[in-house]
Write a protein that holds these residues in place. Structure first.
Motif, mmCIF file in Angstrom:
data_model
loop_
_atom_site.group_PDB
_atom_site.id
_atom_site.type_symbol
_atom_site.label_atom_id
_atom_site.label_comp_id
_atom_site.label_asym_id
_atom_site.label_seq_id
_atom_site.Cartn_x
_atom_site.Cartn_y
_atom_site.Cartn_z
ATOM 1 N N LEU A 143 8.042 19.675 -10.027
ATOM 2 C CA LEU A 143 6.903 19.562 -10.937
ATOM 3 C C LEU A 143 5.651 20.103 -10.259
ATOM 4 C CD1 LEU A 143 5.818 18.415 -13.657
ATOM 5 C CD2 LEU A 143 5.430 16.255 -12.447
ATOM 6 N N LEU A 144 4.910 20.907 -10.992
ATOM 7 C CA LEU A 144 3.595 21.381 -10.563
ATOM 8 C C LEU A 144 2.564 20.672 -11.428
ATOM 9 C CD1 LEU A 144 1.623 23.315 -9.092
ATOM 10 C CD2 LEU A 144 2.099 24.980 -10.912
ATOM 11 N N ILE A 145 1.641 19.972 -10.780
ATOM 12 C CA ILE A 145 0.588 19.257 -11.490
ATOM 13 C C ILE A 145 -0.736 19.923 -11.165
ATOM 14 C CG2 ILE A 145 -0.649 17.070 -11.741
ATOM 15 C CD1 ILE A 145 1.953 15.681 -10.816
ATOM 16 N N GLY A 146 -1.451 20.314 -12.195
ATOM 17 C CA GLY A 146 -2.816 20.803 -12.057
ATOM 18 C C GLY A 146 -3.724 19.818 -12.775
ATOM 19 N N GLN A 147 -4.701 19.271 -12.080
ATOM 20 C CA GLN A 147 -5.516 18.194 -12.636
ATOM 21 C C GLN A 147 -6.992 18.462 -12.420
ATOM 22 O OE1 GLN A 147 -4.541 15.310 -14.232
ATOM 23 N NE2 GLN A 147 -6.691 14.778 -14.480
ATOM 24 N N GLY A 148 -7.778 18.258 -13.469
ATOM 25 C CA GLY A 148 -9.226 18.255 -13.344
ATOM 26 C C GLY A 148 -9.686 16.833 -13.087
ATOM 27 N N ALA A 149 -10.478 16.619 -12.064
ATOM 28 C CA ALA A 149 -10.921 15.262 -11.712
ATOM 29 C C ALA A 149 -11.784 14.639 -12.802
ATOM 30 C CB ALA A 149 -11.683 15.286 -10.385
ATOM 31 N N ASN A 150 -12.397 15.463 -13.643
ATOM 32 C CA ASN A 150 -13.280 14.947 -14.688
ATOM 33 C C ASN A 150 -12.628 14.962 -16.070
ATOM 34 O OD1 ASN A 150 -15.436 14.711 -12.781
ATOM 35 N ND2 ASN A 150 -15.671 16.921 -12.916
ATOM 36 N N ASP A 151 -11.320 15.018 -16.112
ATOM 37 C CA ASP A 151 -10.599 15.077 -17.382
ATOM 38 C C ASP A 151 -10.753 13.747 -18.125
ATOM 39 O OD1 ASP A 151 -8.720 15.178 -19.454
ATOM 40 O OD2 ASP A 151 -7.327 16.386 -18.265
ATOM 41 N N PRO A 152 -11.342 13.772 -19.338
ATOM 42 C CA PRO A 152 -11.505 12.523 -20.082
ATOM 43 C C PRO A 152 -10.223 12.066 -20.774
ATOM 44 C CG PRO A 152 -12.393 14.331 -21.347
ATOM 45 C CD PRO A 152 -11.954 14.910 -20.019
ATOM 46 N N ARG A 153 -9.227 12.951 -20.892
ATOM 47 C CA ARG A 153 -7.986 12.609 -21.595
ATOM 48 C C ARG A 153 -6.887 12.143 -20.648
ATOM 49 N NH1 ARG A 153 -10.126 17.112 -23.514
ATOM 50 N NH2 ARG A 153 -10.898 17.135 -25.647
ATOM 51 N N VAL A 154 -6.710 12.891 -19.566
ATOM 52 C CA VAL A 154 -5.696 12.548 -18.568
ATOM 53 C C VAL A 154 -6.450 12.195 -17.287
ATOM 54 C CG1 VAL A 154 -3.676 13.317 -17.279
ATOM 55 C CG2 VAL A 154 -4.094 14.199 -19.597
ATOM 56 N N LYS A 155 -6.518 10.936 -16.995
ATOM 57 C CA LYS A 155 -7.284 10.473 -15.839
ATOM 58 C C LYS A 155 -6.610 10.901 -14.536
ATOM 59 C CE LYS A 155 -10.117 8.221 -18.478
ATOM 60 N NZ LYS A 155 -11.281 8.934 -18.921
ATOM 61 N N GLN A 156 -7.425 11.207 -13.543
ATOM 62 C CA GLN A 156 -6.890 11.595 -12.237
ATOM 63 C C GLN A 156 -5.948 10.526 -11.686
ATOM 64 O OE1 GLN A 156 -9.726 12.617 -9.149
ATOM 65 N NE2 GLN A 156 -8.190 12.248 -7.579
ATOM 66 N N ALA A 157 -6.255 9.283 -11.925
ATOM 67 C CA ALA A 157 -5.397 8.200 -11.414
ATOM 68 C C ALA A 157 -3.975 8.316 -11.947
ATOM 69 C CB ALA A 157 -5.987 6.844 -11.781
ATOM 70 N N GLU A 158 -3.818 8.813 -13.177
ATOM 71 C CA GLU A 158 -2.482 8.983 -13.753
ATOM 72 C C GLU A 158 -1.724 10.104 -13.043
ATOM 73 O OE1 GLU A 158 -3.191 9.525 -17.915
ATOM 74 O OE2 GLU A 158 -3.952 7.491 -18.156
ATOM 75 N N ALA A 159 -2.417 11.211 -12.780
ATOM 76 C CA ALA A 159 -1.789 12.311 -12.048
ATOM 77 C C ALA A 159 -1.456 11.873 -10.622
ATOM 78 C CB ALA A 159 -2.707 13.540 -12.036
ATOM 79 N N ASP A 160 -2.375 11.138 -10.000
ATOM 80 C CA ASP A 160 -2.122 10.613 -8.653
ATOM 81 C C ASP A 160 -0.850 9.767 -8.639
ATOM 82 O OD1 ASP A 160 -4.527 11.744 -7.773
ATOM 83 O OD2 ASP A 160 -5.573 9.815 -7.602
ATOM 84 N N GLN A 161 -0.724 8.866 -9.617
ATOM 85 C CA GLN A 161 0.422 7.955 -9.649
ATOM 86 C C GLN A 161 1.745 8.701 -9.692
ATOM 87 O OE1 GLN A 161 -0.652 5.556 -13.134
ATOM 88 N NE2 GLN A 161 -0.574 3.757 -11.827
ATOM 89 N N ILE A 162 1.881 9.658 -10.597
ATOM 90 C CA ILE A 162 3.168 10.346 -10.732
ATOM 91 C C ILE A 162 3.413 11.242 -9.521
ATOM 92 C CG2 ILE A 162 2.399 12.317 -12.140
ATOM 93 C CD1 ILE A 162 5.619 10.383 -12.776
ATOM 94 N N ALA A 163 2.383 11.918 -9.030
ATOM 95 C CA ALA A 163 2.559 12.818 -7.880
ATOM 96 C C ALA A 163 2.952 12.034 -6.627
ATOM 97 C CB ALA A 163 1.271 13.608 -7.628
ATOM 98 N N PHE A 164 2.236 10.953 -6.335
ATOM 99 C CA PHE A 164 2.537 10.172 -5.134
ATOM 100 C C PHE A 164 3.908 9.498 -5.245
ATOM 101 C CE2 PHE A 164 -2.295 9.721 -4.624
ATOM 102 C CZ PHE A 164 -2.359 10.832 -3.805
ATOM 103 N N SER A 165 4.230 9.019 -6.429
ATOM 104 C CA SER A 165 5.524 8.378 -6.631
ATOM 105 C C SER A 165 6.666 9.370 -6.413
ATOM 106 C CB SER A 165 5.596 7.765 -8.035
ATOM 107 O OG SER A 165 6.805 7.102 -8.222
#
Length: 123
Positions: free
Chosen positions: A37-59
């Protein structure tokens, strides 16, 4: 508002229904993820929070499942800044080459991009 009420009718109250969330959320099914999986995340995304991307990536990383995570601290939902857009497109091309085969142009991160790598920075 009306949009939220319409969504509640269609899919249920995902904020309050823990069992439903556990059934549909990839976070509860990380062991079933087989493809890189490749995750590209904007830290200021109002729809997909960075914490959600962090959770799946770290897990995924903790379980040894291939994941690449690129965070752009000055982006929201999508890439507004051209250097970041070019940067992520180049990283995507390399990711696809690595995992699907084929070829990719040589990649040099463009000047002015703000890519950071939370998985690498955590170590």
């Amino acid at each position: 508002g009306p949009l939220r009420n319409d969504m509640l009718k269609k899919i249920g109250d995902v904020d309050e229904d823990k069992a439903f969330n556990e059934k549909i959320s990839p976070l509860y099914h990380v062991d079933a993820i087989k493809a890189p999986l490749l995750i590209g995340q904007g830290a200021n995304d109002p729809r997909v929070k960075q914490a959600e991307a962090d959770q799946i990536a770290f897990s995924m990383a903790d379980k040894g499942i291939p994941v690449e995570y690129v965070l752009y601290p000055d982006e929201g939902h999508g890439w507004a800044r051209p250097p970041n857009r070019i940067d992520f497109n180049g990283r995507t091309e390399l990711f696809l080459k690595e995992h699907l085969g084929g070829r990719a142009e040589a990649f040099v991160p463009p000047e002015g991009n703000t890519a950071s790598f939370p998985l690498k920075e955590r170590k």
